[in-house]
Structure formats: structure tokens, C-alpha cells
Design a protein around this motif. Structure first.
Motif, PDB file in Angstrom:
ATOM      1  N   VAL A   1      -4.022  55.844  99.928  1.00 21.79           N
ATOM      2  CA  VAL A   1      -4.448  56.155  98.574  1.00 21.79           C
ATOM      3  C   VAL A   1      -3.280  56.795  97.840  1.00 21.79           C
ATOM      4  CG1 VAL A   1      -6.078  57.392  97.125  1.00 21.79           C
ATOM      5  CG2 VAL A   1      -6.846  56.374  99.286  1.00 21.79           C
ATOM      6  N   ALA A   2      -2.665  56.021  96.957  1.00 23.99           N
ATOM      7  CA  ALA A   2      -1.576  56.523  96.121  1.00 23.99           C
ATOM      8  C   ALA A   2      -2.198  57.007  94.819  1.00 23.99           C
ATOM      9  CB  ALA A   2      -0.525  55.431  95.888  1.00 23.99           C
ATOM     10  N   SER A   3      -1.804  56.429  93.704  1.00 20.49           N
ATOM     11  CA  SER A   3      -2.282  56.851  92.393  1.00 20.49           C
ATOM     12  C   SER A   3      -1.664  55.927  91.359  1.00 20.49           C
ATOM     13  CB  SER A   3      -1.837  58.301  92.124  1.00 20.49           C
ATOM     14  OG  SER A   3      -1.970  58.657  90.760  1.00 20.49           O
ATOM     15  N   ILE A   4      -2.205  55.942  90.151  1.00 23.74           N
ATOM     16  CA  ILE A   4      -1.489  55.293  89.060  1.00 23.74           C
ATOM     17  C   ILE A   4      -0.097  55.906  88.909  1.00 23.74           C
ATOM     18  CG2 ILE A   4      -3.413  54.464  87.662  1.00 23.74           C
ATOM     19  CD1 ILE A   4      -3.315  57.126  86.136  1.00 23.74           C
ATOM     20  N   LEU A   5       0.028  57.186  89.333  1.00 25.59           N
ATOM     21  CA  LEU A   5       1.309  57.867  89.220  1.00 25.59           C
ATOM     22  C   LEU A   5       2.258  57.480  90.347  1.00 25.59           C
ATOM     23  CD1 LEU A   5       0.170  61.345  87.907  1.00 25.59           C
ATOM     24  CD2 LEU A   5       0.649  59.218  86.673  1.00 25.59           C
TER      25      LEU A   5
ATOM     26  N   PHE B   1      -7.525  58.341  86.741  1.00 26.28           N
ATOM     27  CA  PHE B   1      -8.216  59.625  86.853  1.00 26.28           C
ATOM     28  C   PHE B   1      -9.688  59.361  87.149  1.00 26.28           C
ATOM     29  CE2 PHE B   1      -4.369  60.664  84.604  1.00 26.28           C
ATOM     30  CZ  PHE B   1      -4.012  61.885  85.162  1.00 26.28           C
ATOM     31  N   ILE B   2     -10.159  59.990  88.203  1.00 27.28           N
ATOM     32  CA  ILE B   2     -11.493  59.719  88.739  1.00 27.28           C
ATOM     33  C   ILE B   2     -12.370  60.957  88.609  1.00 27.28           C
ATOM     34  CG2 ILE B   2     -12.761  58.968  90.790  1.00 27.28           C
ATOM     35  CD1 ILE B   2     -10.839  56.851  89.614  1.00 27.28           C
ATOM     36  N   GLU B   3     -13.638  60.737  88.349  1.00 25.18           N
ATOM     37  CA  GLU B   3     -14.593  61.847  88.232  1.00 25.18           C
ATOM     38  C   GLU B   3     -14.872  62.442  89.612  1.00 25.18           C
ATOM     39  OE1 GLU B   3     -15.593  63.310  85.690  1.00 25.18           O
ATOM     40  OE2 GLU B   3     -15.926  61.968  83.985  1.00 25.18           O
ATOM     41  N   THR B   4     -13.979  63.318  90.045  1.00 22.35           N
ATOM     42  CA  THR B   4     -14.133  64.012  91.324  1.00 22.35           C
ATOM     43  C   THR B   4     -14.525  65.460  91.052  1.00 22.35           C
ATOM     44  OG1 THR B   4     -11.809  64.657  91.349  1.00 22.35           O
ATOM     45  CG2 THR B   4     -12.372  62.548  92.385  1.00 22.35           C
ATOM     46  N   PRO B   5     -14.932  66.196  92.093  1.00 23.39           N
ATOM     47  CA  PRO B   5     -15.285  67.608  91.881  1.00 23.39           C
ATOM     48  C   PRO B   5     -14.172  68.409  91.212  1.00 23.39           C
ATOM     49  CG  PRO B   5     -16.070  66.887  94.018  1.00 23.39           C
ATOM     50  CD  PRO B   5     -15.264  65.755  93.458  1.00 23.39           C
TER      51      PRO B   5
ATOM     52  N   ALA C   1      -9.746  69.195  77.796  1.00 28.24           N
ATOM     53  CA  ALA C   1      -8.794  68.579  78.724  1.00 28.24           C
ATOM     54  C   ALA C   1      -9.387  67.324  79.339  1.00 28.24           C
ATOM     55  CB  ALA C   1      -8.414  69.578  79.811  1.00 28.24           C
ATOM     56  N   HIS C   2     -10.662  67.399  79.682  1.00 25.97           N
ATOM     57  CA  HIS C   2     -11.348  66.241  80.261  1.00 25.97           C
ATOM     58  C   HIS C   2     -11.363  65.082  79.270  1.00 25.97           C
ATOM     59  CE1 HIS C   2     -14.778  63.723  81.514  1.00 25.97           C
ATOM     60  NE2 HIS C   2     -14.506  64.147  82.743  1.00 25.97           N
ATOM     61  N   ASP C   3     -11.706  65.374  78.032  1.00 28.78           N
ATOM     62  CA  ASP C   3     -11.747  64.333  77.002  1.00 28.78           C
ATOM     63  C   ASP C   3     -10.362  63.746  76.760  1.00 28.78           C
ATOM     64  OD1 ASP C   3     -14.435  64.775  76.777  1.00 28.78           O
ATOM     65  OD2 ASP C   3     -14.314  65.876  74.877  1.00 28.78           O
ATOM     66  N   GLY C   4      -9.328  64.588  76.906  1.00 29.76           N
ATOM     67  CA  GLY C   4      -7.967  64.098  76.753  1.00 29.76           C
ATOM     68  C   GLY C   4      -7.613  63.073  77.804  1.00 29.76           C
ATOM     69  N   LEU C   5      -8.068  63.307  79.029  1.00 28.24           N
ATOM     70  CA  LEU C   5      -7.828  62.336  80.099  1.00 28.24           C
ATOM     71  C   LEU C   5      -8.587  61.040  79.839  1.00 28.24           C
ATOM     72  CD1 LEU C   5      -7.912  64.463  83.377  1.00 28.24           C
ATOM     73  CD2 LEU C   5      -5.926  63.513  82.212  1.00 28.24           C
TER      74      LEU C   5
ATOM     75  N   ASP D   1      -7.742  51.475  87.436  1.00 27.40           N
ATOM     76  CA  ASP D   1      -7.383  52.522  86.489  1.00 27.40           C
ATOM     77  C   ASP D   1      -7.915  52.329  85.073  1.00 27.40           C
ATOM     78  OD1 ASP D   1      -5.831  50.433  85.542  1.00 27.40           O
ATOM     79  OD2 ASP D   1      -3.932  51.511  85.638  1.00 27.40           O
ATOM     80  N   GLY D   2      -8.886  51.446  84.863  1.00 25.34           N
ATOM     81  CA  GLY D   2      -9.443  51.294  83.535  1.00 25.34           C
ATOM     82  C   GLY D   2      -8.398  50.956  82.491  1.00 25.34           C
ATOM     83  N   ALA D   3      -7.342  50.218  82.908  1.00 28.73           N
ATOM     84  CA  ALA D   3      -6.251  49.759  82.033  1.00 28.73           C
ATOM     85  C   ALA D   3      -5.286  50.876  81.633  1.00 28.73           C
ATOM     86  CB  ALA D   3      -6.776  49.035  80.802  1.00 28.73           C
TER      87      ALA D   3
END
Length: 263
Positions: A155-159, A202-206, A215-219, A257-259
Motif C-alpha cells: 500500500v503506497a499512496s497517490i503521493l 485520501f480515504i475516510e479513515t479514523p 481541513a477535511h473539506d479542503g481535502l 484516487d477519485g481522479a
């Protein structure tokens, strides 16, 4: 040749991983737990491996209460001996190792590269990059010993494909994971062991649920899909790559990644 159980032309997803053992690191919650659950529903014996031993035990008990086959083990992926012991636990408990998901990771503080704390940088890289190397270092020989091939998803990341201001350690580590994945894939493909990587947005994790709304809305705004992903969506991609349905996919890095990286 694929060994995925089928009925006519329909895959029997409830038996897709029957008889196989899967080790999932960082699986007490989030993407790791969703993946472990999905593998268990496919018939796999699942080893929940996490630094949070209590969380790992609770997760395993939850899966067993759902009728799935699971066991828990504590693991510190920054410690090679701990990783070796976790792999040995999987082999001893269920008789071998066929599948692995190297998911354990941390975020780290946010700061420009020229101001980034060296101890934080080292901790992030030890966990997110060295931890994946240590995991494969012991998973691959276990799969070779079993002689049945195998599959690993890191598991890497978009980053792992783009930069992100303020996250030099995380970005460097995740780029490294992609490189490790490609190298191991080239080394072991001829032995029937496939190694791939996924790059979640970015995934909805705890962890993200603790952010303030702005900040959440910014992501969310960074994803053209207009929302963040779910752990279950990432788990579906991981499980596909572990399955015989992906039998000719090796050394690849797949974004979910939802594009985010499309613009």
C-alpha cells in the motif's frame, strides 16, 4: 492458469481464496481491516498484524464473530525481528503464507523540507518504507518455501507518484515503496509470485475523521470525484490484485484516487 473457483462463467467469490493464508499489516482498522475482512469473506485464513496488539485482537475477534477465519499478532514493522516473528506466526498458525498486504504506515508532521525534523523524517521512512522492505524480506522466502506462488500488494499512496508540500518524508517513502514493488516483481515473477502496489487517494479513515471540517473539506476539494474514498473501495482493488483474476499483473502501481492525480 487461473485456479479461481467458478460456476460456469461466474466466479465464486466466497471461495476465491479458500485454503490460502493472508497476512495483512496495519489491519486493526481502516484500509487494512477492510482488506482483511474482504479476504476472509473470500475464504482466506487471515492474520491481523498490527502495532496495536489489543486492536489486532479485537479485530480478529470481530472477524471470527462474522464466521471468518482469523488470528492476530502484534508487529512492529520497523523491527526486522518482529516482522520475521509475525510471518512465522502466520506460517505456524495456518500452515503457510500465500498472500500479503503491506499496509502499515504513519503520516508524520507537516513542515517544509528545509525545516523538517530529522527524527520525524527517520521515523516516517522507517515505518513506511523500511517496514515494507522488512515485510517482503520475510514474506517472499515464506512463499517460496510453500512452493505455490503467491501475491503481495504494497500500500503506497497517490503521493508515490506526485509531491505534496509539507510532507517530504511521507512522499519520499511512498515513492520508495513503488520502486521496491517494481524491483521485487521483476525478481520473483518467474517463480509465480506477483508483487503490485496500490496508491490510495485520501480515504475516510479514523485518522481523517479527527480533522476539523475546513481541513477535511479542503481535502475533498482536491478530488474531482467530489468526495474522499472509502476503505472498502481500496480493499476491493487490493483483493483483485491478490486474486487469480489478476494473474498477469505484476510490478504495477494502481491508483484509486477519485481522479486526484488526473488534474
Amino acid at each position: 492458469m487461473s485456479t479461481t473457483p467458478t460456476t460456469g462463467n461466474v466466479i465464486d467469490y466466497a471461495a476465491e481464496f479458500a485454503g490460502k493464508t493472508a497476512l495483512v499489516t496495519g489491519s486493526a482498522s481502516g484500509i487494512g481491516l477492510a482488506t482483511a475482512r474482504r479476504l476472509g469473506r473470500g475464504g482466506a485464513n487471515v492474520v491481523i498484524a498490527d502495532y496495536n496488539e489489543k486492536g489486532a485482537q479485537e479485530a480478529a475477534e470481530t472477524l471470527k464473530a462474522e464466521g471468518l477465519k482469523a488470528a492476530a499478532v502484534a508487529v512492529d514493522v520497523t523491527d526486522p525481528a518482529s516482522v520475521e516473528a509475525a510471518v512465522a506466526f502466520a506460517v505456524d498458525t495456518f500452515g503457510g503464507l500465500d498472500l500479503a498486504v503491506n499496509n502499515a504506515g504513519i503520516g508524520g508532521a507537516s513542515a517544509p523540507t528545509g525545516e523538517y525534523a530529522i527524527d520525524v523524517y527517520n521515523r516516517v521512512v522507517r515505518t513506511n518504507l523500511d517496514g515494507v522492505f522488512y515485510s517482503m524480506r520475510f514474506e517472499l522466502p515464506a512463499m517460496q518455501a510453500a512452493g505455490n506462488g503467491g501475491a503481495i500488494v504494497n500500500v503506497a499512496s497517490i503521493l508515490g507518484s506526485v509531491g505534496f508540500a509539507g510532507s517530504p518524508a511521507y512522499v519520499a517513502a511512498k515513492h520508495g515503496v513503488v520502486g521496491l514493488t517494481k524491483t521485487a516483481a521483476a525478481e520473483y515473477a518467474a517463480q509465480g509470485i506477483r508483487v503490485n502496489a496500490v496508491g490510495p487517494g485520501f480515504i475516510e479513515t479514523p485518522l481523517l475523521k479527527e480533522m476539523d471540517k475546513a481541513a477535511h473539506d479542503g481535502l475533498v476539494g482536491l478530488h474531482p470525484a467530489g468526495r474522499l474514498g472509502t476503505s472498502e473501495e481500496v480493499a476491493e482493488l487490493i483483493v483483485f490484485l491478490l486474486s487469480d483474476r489478476a494473474s498477469f499483473i505484476a510490478g504495477s502501481y494502481h491508483l484509486v484516487d477519485g481522479a486526484y492525480t488526473a488534474v
